[in-house]
Design a protein around this motif. Structure first.
Motif, PDB file in Angstrom:
ATOM      1  N   SER A 126       0.829  -1.202   0.000  1.00  0.00           N
ATOM      2  CA  SER A 126       0.000   0.000   0.000  1.00  0.00           C
ATOM      3  C   SER A 126       0.870   1.261   0.000  1.00  0.00           C
ATOM      4  O   SER A 126       0.416   2.334   0.362  1.00  0.00           O
ATOM      5  CB  SER A 126      -0.942  -0.001   1.202  1.00  0.00           C
ATOM      6  OG  SER A 126      -0.195  -0.096   2.386  1.00  0.00           O
ATOM      7  N   GLN A 155       3.067   2.344   1.851  1.00  0.00           N
ATOM      8  CA  GLN A 155       3.399   3.034   3.107  1.00  0.00           C
ATOM      9  C   GLN A 155       4.905   3.087   3.317  1.00  0.00           C
ATOM     10  O   GLN A 155       5.426   4.026   3.915  1.00  0.00           O
ATOM     11  CB  GLN A 155       2.727   2.324   4.287  1.00  0.00           C
ATOM     12  CG  GLN A 155       1.223   2.465   4.267  1.00  0.00           C
ATOM     13  CD  GLN A 155       0.555   1.670   5.378  1.00  0.00           C
ATOM     14  OE1 GLN A 155       0.961   1.713   6.510  1.00  0.00           O
ATOM     15  NE2 GLN A 155      -0.484   0.934   5.035  1.00  0.00           N
ATOM     16  N   ARG A 195      19.726  14.921   1.554  1.00  0.00           N
ATOM     17  CA  ARG A 195      18.803  14.817   2.675  1.00  0.00           C
ATOM     18  C   ARG A 195      18.064  16.137   2.882  1.00  0.00           C
ATOM     19  O   ARG A 195      16.857  16.159   3.086  1.00  0.00           O
ATOM     20  CB  ARG A 195      19.563  14.422   3.943  1.00  0.00           C
ATOM     21  CG  ARG A 195      18.642  13.806   4.975  1.00  0.00           C
ATOM     22  CD  ARG A 195      19.354  13.507   6.261  1.00  0.00           C
ATOM     23  NE  ARG A 195      19.938  14.707   6.822  1.00  0.00           N
ATOM     24  CZ  ARG A 195      21.079  14.722   7.492  1.00  0.00           C
ATOM     25  NH1 ARG A 195      21.756  13.611   7.683  1.00  0.00           N
ATOM     26  NH2 ARG A 195      21.560  15.843   7.977  1.00  0.00           N
ATOM     27  N   LYS A 253      15.499  16.445   0.204  1.00  0.00           N
ATOM     28  CA  LYS A 253      14.389  15.520   0.400  1.00  0.00           C
ATOM     29  C   LYS A 253      13.492  15.986   1.544  1.00  0.00           C
ATOM     30  O   LYS A 253      12.277  15.825   1.503  1.00  0.00           O
ATOM     31  CB  LYS A 253      14.961  14.144   0.723  1.00  0.00           C
ATOM     32  CG  LYS A 253      14.062  13.029   0.263  1.00  0.00           C
ATOM     33  CD  LYS A 253      14.827  11.746   0.261  1.00  0.00           C
ATOM     34  CE  LYS A 253      13.891  10.570   0.314  1.00  0.00           C
ATOM     35  NZ  LYS A 253      14.597   9.323   0.405  1.00  0.00           N
ATOM     36  N   ARG A 254      14.119  16.595   2.530  1.00  0.00           N
ATOM     37  CA  ARG A 254      13.323  17.078   3.663  1.00  0.00           C
ATOM     38  C   ARG A 254      12.489  18.285   3.296  1.00  0.00           C
ATOM     39  O   ARG A 254      11.567  18.636   4.011  1.00  0.00           O
ATOM     40  CB  ARG A 254      14.233  17.402   4.843  1.00  0.00           C
ATOM     41  CG  ARG A 254      14.757  16.149   5.452  1.00  0.00           C
ATOM     42  CD  ARG A 254      15.391  16.357   6.781  1.00  0.00           C
ATOM     43  NE  ARG A 254      15.664  15.045   7.351  1.00  0.00           N
ATOM     44  CZ  ARG A 254      15.965  14.833   8.617  1.00  0.00           C
ATOM     45  NH1 ARG A 254      16.049  15.831   9.432  1.00  0.00           N
ATOM     46  NH2 ARG A 254      16.179  13.612   9.044  1.00  0.00           N
ATOM     47  N   TYR A 292       5.399  14.316  -0.533  1.00  0.00           N
ATOM     48  CA  TYR A 292       4.858  13.555  -1.661  1.00  0.00           C
ATOM     49  C   TYR A 292       3.475  13.088  -1.258  1.00  0.00           C
ATOM     50  O   TYR A 292       3.299  12.485  -0.201  1.00  0.00           O
ATOM     51  CB  TYR A 292       5.770  12.362  -1.920  1.00  0.00           C
ATOM     52  CG  TYR A 292       5.518  11.620  -3.207  1.00  0.00           C
ATOM     53  CD1 TYR A 292       6.374  11.789  -4.289  1.00  0.00           C
ATOM     54  CD2 TYR A 292       4.458  10.747  -3.341  1.00  0.00           C
ATOM     55  CE1 TYR A 292       6.174  11.105  -5.468  1.00  0.00           C
ATOM     56  CE2 TYR A 292       4.241  10.066  -4.520  1.00  0.00           C
ATOM     57  CZ  TYR A 292       5.108  10.239  -5.578  1.00  0.00           C
ATOM     58  OH  TYR A 292       4.902   9.563  -6.748  1.00  0.00           O
ATOM     59  N   ALA A 324      -1.479   6.483   0.888  1.00  0.00           N
ATOM     60  CA  ALA A 324      -0.418   5.807   1.655  1.00  0.00           C
ATOM     61  C   ALA A 324      -0.387   6.256   3.106  1.00  0.00           C
ATOM     62  O   ALA A 324       0.665   6.517   3.674  1.00  0.00           O
ATOM     63  CB  ALA A 324       0.950   6.005   0.990  1.00  0.00           C
ATOM     64  N   LEU A 325      -1.559   6.362   3.713  1.00  0.00           N
ATOM     65  CA  LEU A 325      -1.606   6.666   5.146  1.00  0.00           C
ATOM     66  C   LEU A 325      -1.203   5.417   5.913  1.00  0.00           C
ATOM     67  O   LEU A 325      -1.432   4.303   5.444  1.00  0.00           O
ATOM     68  CB  LEU A 325      -3.016   7.087   5.547  1.00  0.00           C
ATOM     69  CG  LEU A 325      -3.523   8.378   4.909  1.00  0.00           C
ATOM     70  CD1 LEU A 325      -4.969   8.623   5.291  1.00  0.00           C
ATOM     71  CD2 LEU A 325      -2.670   9.557   5.338  1.00  0.00           C
ATOM     72  N   PHE A 326      -0.622   5.619   7.097  1.00  0.00           N
ATOM     73  CA  PHE A 326      -0.225   4.451   7.891  1.00  0.00           C
ATOM     74  C   PHE A 326      -1.457   3.919   8.591  1.00  0.00           C
ATOM     75  O   PHE A 326      -2.011   4.574   9.472  1.00  0.00           O
ATOM     76  CB  PHE A 326       0.867   4.842   8.883  1.00  0.00           C
ATOM     77  CG  PHE A 326       2.075   5.351   8.180  1.00  0.00           C
ATOM     78  CD1 PHE A 326       2.902   4.486   7.488  1.00  0.00           C
ATOM     79  CD2 PHE A 326       2.349   6.693   8.135  1.00  0.00           C
ATOM     80  CE1 PHE A 326       3.987   4.954   6.778  1.00  0.00           C
ATOM     81  CE2 PHE A 326       3.439   7.173   7.433  1.00  0.00           C
ATOM     82  CZ  PHE A 326       4.251   6.296   6.747  1.00  0.00           C
ATOM     83  N   LEU A 374       3.643  12.099  12.343  1.00  0.00           N
ATOM     84  CA  LEU A 374       4.794  11.202  12.143  1.00  0.00           C
ATOM     85  C   LEU A 374       6.062  11.881  11.610  1.00  0.00           C
ATOM     86  O   LEU A 374       7.137  11.701  12.178  1.00  0.00           O
ATOM     87  CB  LEU A 374       4.400  10.021  11.250  1.00  0.00           C
ATOM     88  CG  LEU A 374       5.489   8.961  11.181  1.00  0.00           C
ATOM     89  CD1 LEU A 374       5.550   8.164  12.473  1.00  0.00           C
ATOM     90  CD2 LEU A 374       5.276   8.027  10.014  1.00  0.00           C
ATOM     91  N   PRO A 375       5.965  12.673  10.507  1.00  0.00           N
ATOM     92  CA  PRO A 375       7.210  13.275  10.010  1.00  0.00           C
ATOM     93  C   PRO A 375       7.891  14.157  11.057  1.00  0.00           C
ATOM     94  O   PRO A 375       9.117  14.204  11.118  1.00  0.00           O
ATOM     95  CB  PRO A 375       6.760  14.105   8.810  1.00  0.00           C
ATOM     96  CG  PRO A 375       5.351  13.790   8.560  1.00  0.00           C
ATOM     97  CD  PRO A 375       4.807  13.007   9.700  1.00  0.00           C
ATOM     98  N   GLU A 432       9.453  11.819  13.867  1.00  0.00           N
ATOM     99  CA  GLU A 432      10.617  11.035  13.449  1.00  0.00           C
ATOM    100  C   GLU A 432      11.804  11.891  13.027  1.00  0.00           C
ATOM    101  O   GLU A 432      12.935  11.457  13.113  1.00  0.00           O
ATOM    102  CB  GLU A 432      10.218  10.113  12.294  1.00  0.00           C
ATOM    103  CG  GLU A 432       9.328   8.960  12.711  1.00  0.00           C
ATOM    104  CD  GLU A 432      10.029   8.001  13.653  1.00  0.00           C
ATOM    105  OE1 GLU A 432      11.216   7.732  13.442  1.00  0.00           O
ATOM    106  OE2 GLU A 432       9.385   7.539  14.622  1.00  0.00           O
ATOM    107  N   ARG A 433      11.521  13.070  12.502  1.00  0.00           N
ATOM    108  CA  ARG A 433      12.614  13.819  11.879  1.00  0.00           C
ATOM    109  C   ARG A 433      13.115  14.993  12.687  1.00  0.00           C
ATOM    110  O   ARG A 433      14.200  15.486  12.444  1.00  0.00           O
ATOM    111  CB  ARG A 433      12.169  14.336  10.511  1.00  0.00           C
ATOM    112  CG  ARG A 433      12.083  13.281   9.490  1.00  0.00           C
ATOM    113  CD  ARG A 433      12.019  13.802   8.098  1.00  0.00           C
ATOM    114  NE  ARG A 433      11.495  15.140   7.931  1.00  0.00           N
ATOM    115  CZ  ARG A 433      10.889  15.535   6.832  1.00  0.00           C
ATOM    116  NH1 ARG A 433      10.731  14.683   5.840  1.00  0.00           N
ATOM    117  NH2 ARG A 433      10.455  16.764   6.700  1.00  0.00           N
ATOM    118  N   ARG A 478      -0.824  15.903   6.150  1.00  0.00           N
ATOM    119  CA  ARG A 478       0.470  15.299   6.452  1.00  0.00           C
ATOM    120  C   ARG A 478       1.552  15.874   5.551  1.00  0.00           C
ATOM    121  O   ARG A 478       2.690  16.067   5.966  1.00  0.00           O
ATOM    122  CB  ARG A 478       0.383  13.779   6.281  1.00  0.00           C
ATOM    123  CG  ARG A 478       1.610  13.056   6.757  1.00  0.00           C
ATOM    124  CD  ARG A 478       1.468  11.567   6.660  1.00  0.00           C
ATOM    125  NE  ARG A 478       1.474  11.105   5.280  1.00  0.00           N
ATOM    126  CZ  ARG A 478       1.389   9.826   4.933  1.00  0.00           C
ATOM    127  NH1 ARG A 478       1.274   8.901   5.855  1.00  0.00           N
ATOM    128  NH2 ARG A 478       1.392   9.473   3.672  1.00  0.00           N
TER     129      ARG A 478
END
Lengths: 272, 411
Positions: free
Chosen positions: A136, A138, B78, B81-82, B86, B92-94, B105-106, B109-110, B154
C-alpha cells in the motif's frame, strides 16, 4: 544414435543450467538477507534510540506470547515427565527423571519450541504487516518523508526479538520443568527431593548458556527472515497485492521453521 | 525566463524491456503549480518518482537549481528531500496509526521538537482541514475524501517548499474533486510552495496550474502555460483539451477536426491553382449554449449528436464533416458545386424536423427554443480559410426549428 547422444547432452546441459541458476539465486538471496540483517542490526544503535518502538515490539512479540509459551511449556514438560518416567523405570533409574526433563528442555526443546511458537504467532504477523505496508506504498511514503524504513520498521523488531527470545525460552524451561514435576512427582510418585537435587547436580552453566546462544541466534534468524519476506513482498515473482502478502507470510513461516531446525542441529554439534 | 527549479534533461527510463521515458525534457519553476497530464500508464508517476529519488534515470540528468541530482552529497540530498512532500495516489496513510499520529509522524521522526510543540502544530492542521472529529480514528474508519485531507495535512505539516501530488483527485466525486483542487490552490497561495501535480482531470487542473506539461508516447510534446496550451495547434494537445468533444465525435462518427482542416487546406490550394471546386456547409445549432445552461448538458449533447449522426448518414464516400466549435459542424464536399450540398441540407432538414428531440412535449420542465441553421458556400475562386468560415457564418439560414410555444418556456 548420434541424435540420442545429442539429446542426452541437452538434458545434461539443461540440468547444469538449472543447477547453476538455482545456486546463484540461492547465494544471491542469502547475500541479500545477510545485508538486510546487518543494515537492520546496525541501525538499532543509531541515535536517537527508538526505545518506545522497541518496547512496543517487546510487548507484541514477548508479552503477548506469554500465555501460549506457558501452555506449550507446561504440556511439553508434562509429556516429557510421563514418557521419561516409563523409559527410566525400565532401568530402575526413575530418580534421573528431573535431569532428563530439565536437560532436554534447557538444551533442546526450550529454544526450538519457543522459536517455533513465536514464528507462528508473531513472525507471521510481522511478515504480513510489513508486506501490507509495502503493497500500500506506506514504505515508499516513509522513504519520501526521509524516514528510513529499515530503521523505522525492521530494527525495532530485530532488537525486540533479541530481548524476548531468551526470556521466553527461560520461561518455557521453568514451566516445562514444573510440568515434569507435576507428572513425575505428583502423579507418578517420584521423590520430590531427588527430582530437584539431581537437576541441581547435573545441569551446569554450559547447558544453560548453550540454550541461550541458540535462542539468541534463532531471534536473529526469525526476525530477519520475517521482516525480509514482508519488506520485499513486491519483488516476489508471481504474486502481487494480497496474494503477494499471503505468499510472503507463508514463506516467512516455512523458511523460518526450517532454518530454526537446521541451525539447531548445526549449533548443537558445535556446542556439544 | 527565470531559471527552472527542477529540470529534466534527456531523461530516459526503462523497466526491463518496457521503455517509459525517452529523452524527456521538463522544466519546473519555483512557486508555481506544474501539472503533468497524460493518459493512464504513460509514466506520469514515474516522472514524479524521479524527482524524489524513488527511481533513478537510466540516462540523462535531473538538475535541481542547476545542480545535477547525481552530484548531490548525502547531506545535500537529505536537505532537499526534507524540503519535499509527496502525496501518494492512494494516500499511503499508515493504517495502524491514528489520524493524529499520521500527521505527526514526520515531525516525531525527523525533528527534535517537544511533544507539546508537535501537538500544537498538528492540531493547527487538524483544525485547518476540519478533521477534529476523526482525530483519533484510524484511516480505514474514515471516508475517502477525509483520507485525502489527512494526506494533504500530512504533506503540509512539515512546511515543505515543494509538494508532489500523484493524482490527488482520482476516484473522487466531482464535488470532492473540486474541493481537493481548491484546497491545493488555496494553500499554494497561502504558503507559496512549488507544486507538481500528476493528473488526468482535464480541464479542471488547468484552472489551478501555472504550467502544464503533456506526456505522451514516452515524450513531452508540450509544456507551457494553460493559455499557450489552448493556443497550441499540436494534434496531441488538441486531443487532450478537447477530450470530451473527441469522444462525442467518435460516438457520432464525425471526422477529426485537424484531419478536415488539412483537407480544406489542400482543397483551398488547389482552388488557388484553378484546379477544382468544392463546397462547404456550416451547420450550426442556435442557442446550444443556452440549452446547456438552461435544460442541461445531456440534452445539449443529444441535440448535437442527433445533428452530427443525421448529417453523417447523408454524406457519401469522399465527403467529410467535423466539429468546428461547441455547436458547429462543417461538412466539406470536394469536387461538388452548391447543388450537392443543398440536396443534403434539404434531406437533413426534413429528417431533423421529425426527430423526437424537436418535440416540445419532451421538455416538460424547462424548454428553450432552438433552431438548426446552415450556411452553404461554394468555393471556386481563391479565398483563405478564415474568410471562408466567416462567409459561411454570414450565409446562415434556419432550416429546422423547435419552438416551445410559450407555455413552458422560461426564456
Amino acid at each position: 544414435m548420434q541424435q540420442e547422444g545429442l539429446s542426452n547432452g541437452f538434458k545434461i546441459t539443461g540440468f547444469l543450467n538449472w543447477l547453476g541458476n538455482t545456486t546463484l539465486k540461492v547465494i544471491g538471496e542469502l547475500g541479500a538477507v545477510a545485508i538486510f540483517f546487518l543494515y537492520g542490526f546496525v541501525l538499532i544503535f543509531s541515535y536517537p534510540f527508538q526505545l518506545r518502538k522497541i518496547v512496543q515490539q517487546v510487548y507484541f512479540i514477548g508479552v503477548k506470547s506469554f500465555l501460549i509459551i506457558s501452555l506449550i511449556g507446561l504440556f511439553t514438560g508434562m509429556v516429557l515427565g510421563l514418557q521419561g518416567y516409563y523409559t527410566l523405570v525400565k532401568f530402575g533409574s526413575e530418580g534421573m527423571l528431573g535431569v532428563a526433563v530439565a536437560l532436554s528442555l534447557i538444551r533442546e526443546l526450550g529454544p526450538v519450541l519457543t522459536a517455533l511458537m513465536v514464528i507462528g504467532r508473531a513472525g507471521s504477523s510481522i511478515a504480513a504487516e510489513i508486506g501490507i505496508m509495502r503493497i500500500s506504498e506506506q514504505i515508499d511514503a516513509l522513504d519520501t518523508m526521509d524516514i528510513n524504513p529499515m530503521r523505522f520498521l525492521v530494527s525495532p523488531r530485530i532488537a525486540a526479538s533479541i530481548i524476548t527470545f531468551p526470556l521466553l525460552t527461560a520461561l518455557f524451561d521453568v514451566i516445562g520443568i514444573l510440568g515434569g514435576y507435576l507428572t513425575g512427582v505428583l502423579l507418578l510418585g517420584v521423590n520430590s527431593g531427588i527430582f530437584f537435587n539431581r537437576i541441581y547436580d547435573s545441569v551446569v552453566a554450559k547447558d544453560i548458556n548453550g540454550g541461550f546462544i541458540k535462542s539468541f541466534v534463532f531471534a536473529l534468524v526469525v526476525s530477519t527472515i520475517c521482516c525480509y519476506q514482508g519488506y520485499f513482498t513486491h519483488m516476489r515473482p508471481g504474486g502481487f497485492g494480497a496474494k503477494g502478502v499471503s505468499l510472503a507470510t507463508t514463506s516467512a513461516v516455512v523458511i523460518s521453521c526450517v532454518l530454526v531446525l537446521v541451525i539447531d542441529y548445526v549449533l548443537t554439534s558445535f556446542l556439544l | 525566463m527565470a531559471k527552472p527549479f527542477i529540470e529534466f534533461k534527456k531523461v530516459s527510463k526503462s523497466f526491463g524491456t518496457l521503455q517509459v521515458l525517452d529523452q524527456v525534457n521538463l522544466r519546473i519553476y519555483a512557486g508555481e503549480i506544474t501539472s503533468i497530464i497524460g493518459k493512464s500508464g504513460v509514466g506520469k508517476s514515474v516522472l514524479l518518482k524521479h524527482i524524489i529519488g524513488l527511481l533513478k534515470p537510466d540516462s540523462g540528468q535531473i538538475l535541481i537549481n542547476g545542480k545535477p541530482l547525481s552530484e548531490f552529497s548525502r547531506a545535500e540530498w537529505r536537505d532537499f528531500k526534507r524540503s519535499l512532500s509527496y502525496m501518494f495516489q492512494n494516500n499511503a496513510l499508515f493504517d495502524s496509526l491514528t489520524v493524529f499520529e499520521n500527521i505527526a509522524l514526520p515531525l516525531v521522526e525527523r525533528t527534535s521538537m517537544s511533544q507539546a510543540a508537535i501537538r500544537e502544530k498538528v492540531d493547527y492542521r487538524i483544525d485547518q482541514f476540519e478533521l477534529h472529529e476523526v482525530r483519533d480514528r484510524y484511516p480505514s474508519q474514515i471516508s475517502g475524501g477525509m483520507q485525502k485531507r489527512v494526506a494533504l495535512a500530512r504533506a503540509l505539516v512539515t512546511e515543505p517548499t515543494m509538494i508532489l501530488f500523484d493524482e490527488p483527485t482520482t476516484g473522487l466525486d466531482p464535488l470532492r474533486k473540486n474541493a481537493v483542487l481548491n484546497m491545493i490552490a488555496h494553500y499554494q497561495h497561502e504558503i507559496g510552495f512549488t507544486g507538481v501535480m500528476v493528473s488526468h482531470d482535464i480541464p479542471d487542473v488547468f484552472f489551478i496550474s501555472n504550467r502544464v506539461a503533456i506526456i505522451e508516447n514516452k515524450k513531452i510534446p508540450f509544456q507551457g502555460t494553460p493559455l499557450e496550451l489552448e493556443q497550441s495547434d499540436n494534434e496531441i494537445v488538441w486531443q487532450f483539451i478537447h477530450g470530451q468533444e473527441v469522444l462525442q465525435d467518435q460516438l457520432t462518427g464525425l471526422d477529426s477536426r485537424p484531419e478536415v482542416e488539412k483537407l480544406l487546406k489542400t482543397l483551398l490550394s488547389k482552388v488557388e491553382k484553378h484546379e477544382g471546386i468544392f463546397t462547404v456547409a456550416l451547420f450550426s445549432i442556435d442557442d446550444l449554449d443556452e440549452i446547456k445552461k438552461g435544460v442541461g448538458y445531456i440534452a445539449s449533447q443529444r441535440i448535437f449528436q442527433c445533428l452530427a449522426m443525421t448529417l453523417k448518414n447523408h454524406l457519401i464516400q469522399g465527403e467529410y464533416a467535423a466539429r468546428f466549435g461547441s455547436s458547429d459542424v462543417l461538412a466539406v464536399f470536394p469536387g461538388s458545386d452548391k447543388s450537392r450540398a443543398e440536396k443534403v441540407v434539404e434531406e437533413l432538414a426534413g429528417e431533423c424536423s421529425r426527430q423526437e428531440l424537436m418535440d416540445p412535449a419532451k421538455y416538460k420542465k424547462v424548454c428553450i427554443d432552438f433552431s438548426l441553421k446552415v450556411g452553404v458556400v461554394e468555393v471556386s475562386s481563391p479565398i483563405d480559410f478564415t474568410a471562408l468560415l466567416t462567409k459561411a457564418r454570414e450565409n446562415l439560414r434556419v432550416i429546422a426549428k423547435m419552438e416551445c410555444k410559450g407555455v413552458l418556456s422560461r426564456k
